[in-house]
Design a protein around this motif. Structure first.
Motif, PDB file in Angstrom:
ATOM      1  N   HIS A 170      49.394 -22.315  19.482  1.00 19.09           N
ATOM      2  CA  HIS A 170      48.315 -22.825  20.329  1.00 19.09           C
ATOM      3  C   HIS A 170      48.572 -22.451  21.785  1.00 19.09           C
ATOM      4  O   HIS A 170      49.690 -22.549  22.276  1.00 19.09           O
ATOM      5  CB  HIS A 170      48.225 -24.352  20.217  1.00 19.09           C
ATOM      6  N   VAL A 171      47.519 -22.044  22.480  1.00 21.46           N
ATOM      7  CA  VAL A 171      47.626 -21.660  23.886  1.00 21.46           C
ATOM      8  C   VAL A 171      47.694 -22.896  24.780  1.00 21.46           C
ATOM      9  O   VAL A 171      48.473 -22.944  25.726  1.00 21.46           O
ATOM     10  CB  VAL A 171      46.427 -20.770  24.292  1.00 21.46           C
ATOM     11  N   TYR A 172      46.870 -23.891  24.473  1.00 22.67           N
ATOM     12  CA  TYR A 172      46.804 -25.092  25.308  1.00 22.67           C
ATOM     13  C   TYR A 172      47.835 -26.127  24.878  1.00 22.67           C
ATOM     14  O   TYR A 172      48.216 -26.205  23.714  1.00 22.67           O
ATOM     15  CB  TYR A 172      45.401 -25.711  25.219  1.00 22.67           C
ATOM     16  N   LYS A 173      48.262 -26.957  25.826  1.00 24.60           N
ATOM     17  CA  LYS A 173      49.208 -28.023  25.526  1.00 24.60           C
ATOM     18  C   LYS A 173      48.579 -29.074  24.615  1.00 24.60           C
ATOM     19  O   LYS A 173      49.274 -29.723  23.852  1.00 24.60           O
ATOM     20  CB  LYS A 173      49.700 -28.675  26.825  1.00 24.60           C
ATOM     21  N   ASN A 174      47.268 -29.240  24.691  1.00 23.66           N
ATOM     22  CA  ASN A 174      46.554 -30.157  23.816  1.00 23.66           C
ATOM     23  C   ASN A 174      46.492 -29.540  22.428  1.00 23.66           C
ATOM     24  O   ASN A 174      45.729 -28.618  22.178  1.00 23.66           O
ATOM     25  CB  ASN A 174      45.143 -30.415  24.357  1.00 23.66           C
ATOM     26  N   MET A 175      47.301 -30.033  21.497  1.00 23.88           N
ATOM     27  CA  MET A 175      47.432 -29.414  20.175  1.00 23.88           C
ATOM     28  C   MET A 175      46.192 -29.570  19.304  1.00 23.88           C
ATOM     29  O   MET A 175      46.095 -28.990  18.240  1.00 23.88           O
ATOM     30  CB  MET A 175      48.650 -29.988  19.449  1.00 23.88           C
ATOM     31  N   THR A 176      45.207 -30.387  19.745  1.00 23.35           N
ATOM     32  CA  THR A 176      43.988 -30.517  18.941  1.00 23.35           C
ATOM     33  C   THR A 176      43.083 -29.303  19.113  1.00 23.35           C
ATOM     34  O   THR A 176      42.192 -29.070  18.320  1.00 23.35           O
ATOM     35  CB  THR A 176      43.202 -31.778  19.331  1.00 23.35           C
ATOM     36  N   ASP A 177      43.328 -28.521  20.174  1.00 24.16           N
ATOM     37  CA  ASP A 177      42.541 -27.307  20.391  1.00 24.16           C
ATOM     38  C   ASP A 177      43.172 -26.169  19.600  1.00 24.16           C
ATOM     39  O   ASP A 177      44.375 -25.984  19.623  1.00 24.16           O
ATOM     40  CB  ASP A 177      42.525 -26.966  21.891  1.00 24.16           C
ATOM     41  N   ASN A 178      42.357 -25.377  18.902  1.00 29.96           N
ATOM     42  CA  ASN A 178      42.866 -24.328  18.015  1.00 29.96           C
ATOM     43  C   ASN A 178      42.900 -22.954  18.679  1.00 29.96           C
ATOM     44  O   ASN A 178      43.003 -21.948  18.000  1.00 29.96           O
ATOM     45  CB  ASN A 178      42.004 -24.281  16.745  1.00 29.96           C
ATOM     46  N   ALA A 179      42.790 -22.877  20.008  1.00 30.13           N
ATOM     47  CA  ALA A 179      42.752 -21.591  20.704  1.00 30.13           C
ATOM     48  C   ALA A 179      44.110 -20.886  20.624  1.00 30.13           C
ATOM     49  O   ALA A 179      45.155 -21.493  20.837  1.00 30.13           O
ATOM     50  CB  ALA A 179      42.350 -21.795  22.155  1.00 30.13           C
ATOM     51  N   ARG A 180      44.065 -19.580  20.312  1.00 34.91           N
ATOM     52  CA  ARG A 180      45.286 -18.767  20.220  1.00 34.91           C
ATOM     53  C   ARG A 180      45.061 -17.445  20.932  1.00 34.91           C
ATOM     54  O   ARG A 180      43.933 -16.967  21.021  1.00 34.91           O
ATOM     55  CB  ARG A 180      45.631 -18.506  18.753  1.00 34.91           C
ATOM     56  N   ASN A 181      46.156 -16.849  21.406  1.00 30.61           N
ATOM     57  CA  ASN A 181      46.049 -15.540  22.057  1.00 30.61           C
ATOM     58  C   ASN A 181      45.528 -14.494  21.085  1.00 30.61           C
ATOM     59  O   ASN A 181      45.922 -14.466  19.916  1.00 30.61           O
ATOM     60  CB  ASN A 181      47.426 -15.080  22.579  1.00 30.61           C
ATOM     61  N   SER A 182      44.676 -13.631  21.577  1.00 30.13           N
ATOM     62  CA  SER A 182      44.157 -12.506  20.804  1.00 30.13           C
ATOM     63  C   SER A 182      44.049 -11.334  21.780  1.00 30.13           C
ATOM     64  O   SER A 182      43.222 -11.374  22.695  1.00 30.13           O
ATOM     65  CB  SER A 182      42.783 -12.866  20.228  1.00 30.13           C
ATOM     66  N   THR A 183      44.909 -10.330  21.621  1.00 30.72           N
ATOM     67  CA  THR A 183      44.985  -9.250  22.604  1.00 30.72           C
ATOM     68  C   THR A 183      44.970  -7.884  21.936  1.00 30.72           C
ATOM     69  O   THR A 183      45.743  -7.627  21.013  1.00 30.72           O
ATOM     70  CB  THR A 183      46.273  -9.371  23.456  1.00 30.72           C
ATOM     71  N   LEU A 184      44.104  -7.016  22.428  1.00 31.81           N
ATOM     72  CA  LEU A 184      44.048  -5.623  22.009  1.00 31.81           C
ATOM     73  C   LEU A 184      44.631  -4.801  23.147  1.00 31.81           C
ATOM     74  O   LEU A 184      44.140  -4.860  24.277  1.00 31.81           O
ATOM     75  CB  LEU A 184      42.604  -5.213  21.718  1.00 31.81           C
ATOM     76  N   MET A 185      45.705  -4.055  22.867  1.00 32.70           N
ATOM     77  CA  MET A 185      46.466  -3.373  23.908  1.00 32.70           C
ATOM     78  C   MET A 185      46.480  -1.858  23.688  1.00 32.70           C
ATOM     79  O   MET A 185      46.750  -1.382  22.587  1.00 32.70           O
ATOM     80  CB  MET A 185      47.896  -3.910  23.894  1.00 32.70           C
ATOM     81  N   PHE A 186      46.167  -1.109  24.745  1.00 32.57           N
ATOM     82  CA  PHE A 186      46.191   0.350  24.739  1.00 32.57           C
ATOM     83  C   PHE A 186      47.199   0.810  25.776  1.00 32.57           C
ATOM     84  O   PHE A 186      47.053   0.474  26.959  1.00 32.57           O
ATOM     85  CB  PHE A 186      44.826   0.934  25.110  1.00 32.57           C
ATOM     86  N   THR A 187      48.223   1.558  25.361  1.00 38.41           N
ATOM     87  CA  THR A 187      49.211   2.034  26.338  1.00 38.41           C
ATOM     88  C   THR A 187      49.484   3.522  26.136  1.00 38.41           C
ATOM     89  O   THR A 187      49.348   4.067  25.057  1.00 38.41           O
ATOM     90  CB  THR A 187      50.547   1.272  26.238  1.00 38.41           C
ATOM     91  N   LEU A 188      49.893   4.136  27.234  1.00 39.99           N
ATOM     92  CA  LEU A 188      50.336   5.530  27.230  1.00 39.99           C
ATOM     93  C   LEU A 188      51.778   5.524  27.679  1.00 39.99           C
ATOM     94  O   LEU A 188      52.138   4.876  28.677  1.00 39.99           O
ATOM     95  CB  LEU A 188      49.479   6.356  28.190  1.00 39.99           C
ATOM     96  N   GLY A 189      52.628   6.200  26.932  1.00 45.79           N
ATOM     97  CA  GLY A 189      54.047   6.219  27.251  1.00 45.79           C
ATOM     98  C   GLY A 189      54.637   7.609  27.151  1.00 45.79           C
ATOM     99  O   GLY A 189      53.964   8.561  26.743  1.00 45.79           O
ATOM    100  N   TYR A 190      55.898   7.711  27.522  1.00 43.80           N
ATOM    101  CA  TYR A 190      56.610   8.985  27.440  1.00 43.80           C
ATOM    102  C   TYR A 190      57.974   8.737  26.824  1.00 43.80           C
ATOM    103  O   TYR A 190      58.751   7.914  27.304  1.00 43.80           O
ATOM    104  CB  TYR A 190      56.763   9.621  28.819  1.00 43.80           C
ATOM    105  N   GLY A 191      58.273   9.436  25.713  1.00 45.90           N
ATOM    106  CA  GLY A 191      59.523   9.247  25.003  1.00 45.90           C
ATOM    107  C   GLY A 191      60.673  10.017  25.623  1.00 45.90           C
ATOM    108  O   GLY A 191      60.588  11.228  25.801  1.00 45.90           O
ATOM    109  N   ILE A 192      61.738   9.299  25.977  1.00 50.81           N
ATOM    110  CA  ILE A 192      62.945   9.911  26.547  1.00 50.81           C
ATOM    111  C   ILE A 192      64.079   9.672  25.570  1.00 50.81           C
ATOM    112  O   ILE A 192      64.532   8.540  25.370  1.00 50.81           O
ATOM    113  CB  ILE A 192      63.281   9.299  27.922  1.00 50.81           C
ATOM    114  N   ASP A 193      64.548  10.723  24.909  1.00 51.20           N
ATOM    115  CA  ASP A 193      65.660  10.602  23.968  1.00 51.20           C
ATOM    116  C   ASP A 193      66.958  10.359  24.724  1.00 51.20           C
ATOM    117  O   ASP A 193      67.286  11.089  25.670  1.00 51.20           O
ATOM    118  CB  ASP A 193      65.770  11.860  23.094  1.00 51.20           C
ATOM    119  N   LEU A 194      67.699   9.344  24.309  1.00 50.17           N
ATOM    120  CA  LEU A 194      68.942   8.984  24.982  1.00 50.17           C
ATOM    121  C   LEU A 194      70.157   9.471  24.208  1.00 50.17           C
ATOM    122  O   LEU A 194      70.096   9.751  23.042  1.00 50.17           O
ATOM    123  CB  LEU A 194      69.023   7.457  25.163  1.00 50.17           C
TER     124      LEU A 194
END
Length: 194
Positions: A170-194
């Protein structure tokens, strides 16, 4: 039309054999930057007339880095730290300006990765999320947890990643609320071999 286009793109990717497969024991650092769309799913604001406005996606910025260790072929594990601007929006309500709740989070994705020799990987894991902004301390929990599910495509060390973070807590401290995080994430990265 979309299904055909998707099938053509996948076919083209599978026909190309120019991708380098990561060897077992390889450790790769991926600095990432991108955009996310987030909301508190299940959240709503009630009006006096007993109808309500549902939460909507709001955009935010994400930046961070992940390390991926190729245990064998095709299995790898990854862990990272991402700063993510998340929250929710309700749009304009009864003539008032857009109502938004913004929450800056430090996300720690820990994922199991299935890699292919074609540069495509599937990911699933668990992600603790630590809220670092203090504006909504009275109503929002400081720690949440989600399940990240994603796909990535890497070509010549440039990695495009899309993932959906499905909130478990639950996102809110009030546990009676059923709201939850929902996130769609787009990222661009660069792979560096170590």
């Amino acid at each position: 039309m979309k299904k055909r286009l998707f099938a053509v793109l996948v076919g083209m990717l599978l026909c190309c054999n120019i991708f380098a497969q990561k060897e077992p024991g390889t450790l790769t650092l991926y600095p990432r930057v991108g955009l996310n769309l987030s909301k508190f799913s299940g959240d709503k604001i009630y009006r006096e007339s007993f109808d309500y406005v549902k939460s909507k996606f709001k955009s935010g910025f994400v930046i961070g880095a992940e390390m991926q260790y190729q245990m064998s072929f095709p299995l790898a594990i990854s862990g990272g730290v991402m700063f993510s601007q998340q929250g929710t929006s309700f749009g304009e309500i009864d003539g008032l300006d857009d109502l938004e709740i913004s929450a800056n989070n430090i996300n720690v994705p820990l994922m199991l990765v299935a890699t292919t020799k074609y540069g495509i990987s599937a990911k699933i894991g668990v992600q603790p999320e630590f809220r670092v902004s203090n504006k909504y301390d009275a109503i929002l929990n400081k720690v949440n947890c989600s399940i990240p599910i994603g796909l990535s495509y890497e070509y010549h060390n440039i990695a495009f990643d899309i993932r959906y973070n499905l909130g478990l807590t639950h996102v809110y401290k009030n546990m009676t609320d059923n709201a939850r995080n929902s996130t769609l994430m787009f990222t661009l990265g660069y792979g560096i071999d170590l």
